[in-house]
Design a protein around this motif. Structure first.
Motif, PDB file in Angstrom:
ATOM      1  N   ALA A 310       0.848  -1.191   0.000  1.00 12.36           N
ATOM      2  CA  ALA A 310       0.000   0.000   0.000  1.00 12.36           C
ATOM      3  C   ALA A 310       0.881   1.237   0.000  1.00 12.36           C
ATOM      4  CB  ALA A 310      -0.918   0.003   1.225  1.00 12.36           C
ATOM      5  N   GLY A 311       0.763   2.065  -1.029  1.00 15.48           N
ATOM      6  CA  GLY A 311       1.564   3.278  -1.154  1.00 15.48           C
ATOM      7  C   GLY A 311       0.739   4.514  -0.850  1.00 15.48           C
ATOM      8  N   ASP A 312       1.284   5.425  -0.043  1.00 20.54           N
ATOM      9  CA  ASP A 312       0.535   6.631   0.326  1.00 20.54           C
ATOM     10  C   ASP A 312       1.034   7.848  -0.433  1.00 20.54           C
ATOM     11  OD1 ASP A 312       2.874   7.543   1.571  1.00 20.54           O
ATOM     12  OD2 ASP A 312       2.171   7.142   3.605  1.00 20.54           O
ATOM     13  N   HIS A 313       0.537   9.040  -0.053  1.00 17.54           N
ATOM     14  CA  HIS A 313       0.826  10.273  -0.777  1.00 17.54           C
ATOM     15  C   HIS A 313       2.277  10.716  -0.635  1.00 17.54           C
ATOM     16  CE1 HIS A 313      -0.068  11.243   3.345  1.00 17.54           C
ATOM     17  NE2 HIS A 313       0.390  12.456   3.200  1.00 17.54           N
ATOM     18  N   ARG A 314       2.990  10.195   0.357  1.00 17.89           N
ATOM     19  CA  ARG A 314       4.401  10.545   0.540  1.00 17.89           C
ATOM     20  C   ARG A 314       5.337   9.541  -0.113  1.00 17.89           C
ATOM     21  NH1 ARG A 314       4.581  10.639   6.871  1.00 17.89           N
ATOM     22  NH2 ARG A 314       3.490   8.686   6.402  1.00 17.89           N
ATOM     23  N   GLY A 315       4.782   8.519  -0.753  1.00 18.42           N
ATOM     24  CA  GLY A 315       5.599   7.493  -1.381  1.00 18.42           C
ATOM     25  C   GLY A 315       6.017   6.382  -0.442  1.00 18.42           C
ATOM     26  N   VAL A 316       5.524   6.411   0.809  1.00 23.09           N
ATOM     27  CA  VAL A 316       5.823   5.336   1.754  1.00 23.09           C
ATOM     28  C   VAL A 316       5.018   4.103   1.360  1.00 23.09           C
ATOM     29  CG1 VAL A 316       5.677   4.585   4.160  1.00 23.09           C
ATOM     30  CG2 VAL A 316       6.336   6.939   3.612  1.00 23.09           C
ATOM     31  N   VAL A 317       5.683   2.957   1.250  1.00 28.48           N
ATOM     32  CA  VAL A 317       5.021   1.707   0.893  1.00 28.48           C
ATOM     33  C   VAL A 317       5.030   0.788   2.105  1.00 28.48           C
ATOM     34  CG1 VAL A 317       5.048  -0.335  -0.582  1.00 28.48           C
ATOM     35  CG2 VAL A 317       5.622   1.909  -1.530  1.00 28.48           C
ATOM     36  N   ARG A 318       3.835   0.501   2.608  1.00 32.05           N
ATOM     37  CA  ARG A 318       3.677  -0.405   3.743  1.00 32.05           C
ATOM     38  C   ARG A 318       3.309  -1.793   3.244  1.00 32.05           C
ATOM     39  NH1 ARG A 318       2.060   4.621   5.216  1.00 32.05           N
ATOM     40  NH2 ARG A 318       2.715   5.385   7.268  1.00 32.05           N
ATOM     41  N   ILE A 319       3.783  -2.794   3.959  1.00 35.09           N
ATOM     42  CA  ILE A 319       3.452  -4.184   3.651  1.00 35.09           C
ATOM     43  C   ILE A 319       2.500  -4.652   4.738  1.00 35.09           C
ATOM     44  CG2 ILE A 319       4.348  -6.501   3.263  1.00 35.09           C
ATOM     45  CD1 ILE A 319       7.057  -5.203   2.605  1.00 35.09           C
ATOM     46  N   ILE A 320       1.278  -5.024   4.337  1.00 31.17           N
ATOM     47  CA  ILE A 320       0.261  -5.416   5.303  1.00 31.17           C
ATOM     48  C   ILE A 320      -0.292  -6.792   4.942  1.00 31.17           C
ATOM     49  CG2 ILE A 320      -0.376  -3.030   5.798  1.00 31.17           C
ATOM     50  CD1 ILE A 320      -2.829  -3.368   4.041  1.00 31.17           C
TER      51      ILE A 320
END
Length: 557
Positions: A310-320
């Protein structure tokens, strides 16, 4: 095209009607027309005449009415949602509606009636002014002359038609009309709006949605969390007439601070939608935490099986976790505003930024060689060769969409072309075919259980700003007929093999999500309310829908 006959307006208003039609056809006229006058002078009747004819099939484009909002009793959200729904866009506030229409170059004419009776008339007057600054938008606003709303609009230099002035009435036709209508219409008592218990899920799901929206907008309490959920997903709730579908949408928009009894009640009401909600996360959730705006989603496979990126508006990609949304880590470094994500089989994660540049990172799942094997094999891996090949191929174009499977990497661009390369031939020039008129906005792909010339065969789906979904198997000629087509752009695609066969999910710019199971040909729909930014389809058949302030996982049932 056969011309459509327009009937005469009532009460001798032919001069006013002719002036309105002339204003609609005059490219040099102000983009806003204020229809005003005293209470009871016939403003609403004139606009009702215009709308009744302007929405009929065959109406010439310059006379066509595209959206109408009767504003009496409406708040800002209710008005915005109503207009956005009629215009095929998603907007949650006036600024979002203005932005959505600024990006949509269709000629648009909007009618706003009874502005003086709106719950927030001045805010809506400001919105009308901003819409009137768009060259392709015309807006007709009705407001009583003595109202603050009319005075507020007058400051924006609209064309003004005050029906109290004699020039807008043909006195002879008015006399004839009065002679033919000499019996006054009986005054009927207005039915009082029914009471709605705003903390009862069944009542808010079955009541008139415009009334529910107005009640929630004016309410101070949160009603166990229902108010927040309704206002988060309201455009979909106002559009949807099926109580069960409203219940599912509300359930997906509930936060973790909501009364826990609401989830059980809403799940029971949503029982016959064809979906069950597996999990959802909204902004502010802490158990487990909200993963941020889901502007990009991708289902992990092989090394990342069972996970979502999941990628957010800051470009951080979380693995869930795909099963529970519980966090299992994040990539070491943010990407630059990732608009699209893809996972390769070894755990490498690819991202496409808003400038069309392709970049990549290793996730923790990537197994790096060590010891002697690392010394003997220090060249680029097939995965790295594949990425380099695609980057070189895209050097002269700005990519707009991205997808990957165990065997394929594909990207698309703003010209409508799709480019595909395979892991089995990582240095071979990618294949390219033109599939869309205008930008490609989304890609999805499946590996088929077929091998030709030693290379697995894959099937690519592409969605475009042209409202078409196309299918192409690299190495073969693309199908000439779109898989599906609607009059709004595609915003997201996802595809997967499931126990029930291949599935394809499509997100549209008007907020609709379609889930197609090719065998036995079942189509399920879902509308989350906010704009659909991303989709992911998991191997166990679940569909994940990503929005700015919520993400929901649905299981077909």
């Amino acid at each position: 095209m056969t011309s459509t006959r327009w009937d005469r307006p009532s009460a001798g208003r032919e001069p006013a009607a002719a002036a309105l039609l002339a204003w609609l056809a005059d490219p040099a006229a102000p983009r806003m027309c204020l229809v005003t006058g005293s209470t009871g002078c016939g403003k609403s009747a004139l606009l009702a005449w215009l709308v009744a004819h302007g929405v009929r099939p065959g109406t010439p484009q310059e006379r066509r009415i595209h959206a109408v909002a009767p504003l009496q009793g409406l708040g800002t959200r209710g008005a915005v949602w109503s207009l956005a729904d009629q215009l095929g866009v998603v907007a949650r506030a006036p600024a979002e509606l203005v932005a959505a229409l600024a990006a949509d170059h269709r000629p648009i004419t909007i009618v706003l009636s009874d502005l003086q009776d709106a719950a927030d008339a001045l805010t809506l007057a400001d919105m009308a002014g901003f819409l009137a600054r768009l060259e392709h938008v015309r807006i007709i606003v009705e407001a009583t002359a003595s109202s603050p709303a009319a005075a507020h609009l007058a400051d924006q230099a609209p064309a003004v038609m005050n029906l109290d002035h004699d020039q807008w009435t043909d006195s002879e036709r008015l006399a004839s009309w009065r002679a033919a209508h000499n019996e006054p219409a009986p005054l009927l008592p207005l039915d009082a709006a029914p009471a709605i218990h705003l903390d009862e899920p069944e009542e808010v799901c079955t009541a008139d949605p415009m009334t529910v929206t107005a009640r929630y907008e004016s309410s101070d309490g949160d009603h166990g969390g229902l108010r927040t959920a309704w206002l988060r997903a309201g455009q979909s709730l106002q559009r949807e007439r099926r109580p069960a579908a409203r219940a599912l949408t509300l359930l997906s928009a509930l936060g973790d601070v909501a009364d826990p009894r609401l989830k059980q009640s809403l799940a029971a009401l949503a029982d016959d939608t064809g979906w069950s909600l597996l999990w959802n996360r909204v902004t502010g959730d802490i158990r487990p935490p909200w993963p941020g705006p889901a502007l990009a989603l991708a289902a992990g496979h092989e090394a990342l099986a069972g996970t979502l990126l999941a990628g957010d508006h800051r470009g951080v990609v979380r693995i869930i976790s795909a099963d529970s949304a519980s966090a299992s880590g994040r990539l070491p470094h943010p990407f630059a505003s990732a608009q699209s994500l893809a996972a390769l089989p070894d755990g490498t994660v690819l991202a496409l930024d808003t400038h069309g540049r392709l970049s990549w990172q290793h996730s923790a799942a990537v197994r790096k060689p060590s010891g002697l094997s690392a010394l003997l094999d220090d060249g680029p891996t097939p995965v790295e060769q594949l990425i380099d090949t695609m980057n070189h191929h895209l050097a002269q174009v700005a990519a707009s969409a991205l997808t990957a499977t165990a065997h394929l990497l594909a990207a698309a661009d703003d010209s409508g072309a799709v480019h595909a390369a395979t892991l089995h031939r990582p240095t071979a020039r990618p294949q390219t075919t033109a599939l869309h008129e205008g930008p490609v906005t989304a890609l999805a792909a499946l590996d088929l259980d077929v091998v030709e010339d030693g290379t697995p065969v894959s099937l690519l789906y592409s969605g475009g700003a042209d409202g078409r979904v196309r299918a192409w198997s690299p190495g073969r000629t693309a199908l000439t007929t779109p898989v599906m087509q609607r009059p709004v752009p595609v915003t997201a695609l996802a595809a997967a093999h499931t126990d029930n066969g291949p599935v394809l999910a499509v997100g549209w710019a008007d907020g609709l999500v379609e889930h197609h199971t090719w065998n036995p040909g079942t189509v399920r729909t879902f509308s989350p309310g906010p704009p659909v930014r991303s989709l992911a389809a998991t191997a166990n058949g679940d569909l994940v829908v990503g929005c700015d302030d919520m993400v929901a996982c649905l299981r077909p049932c």
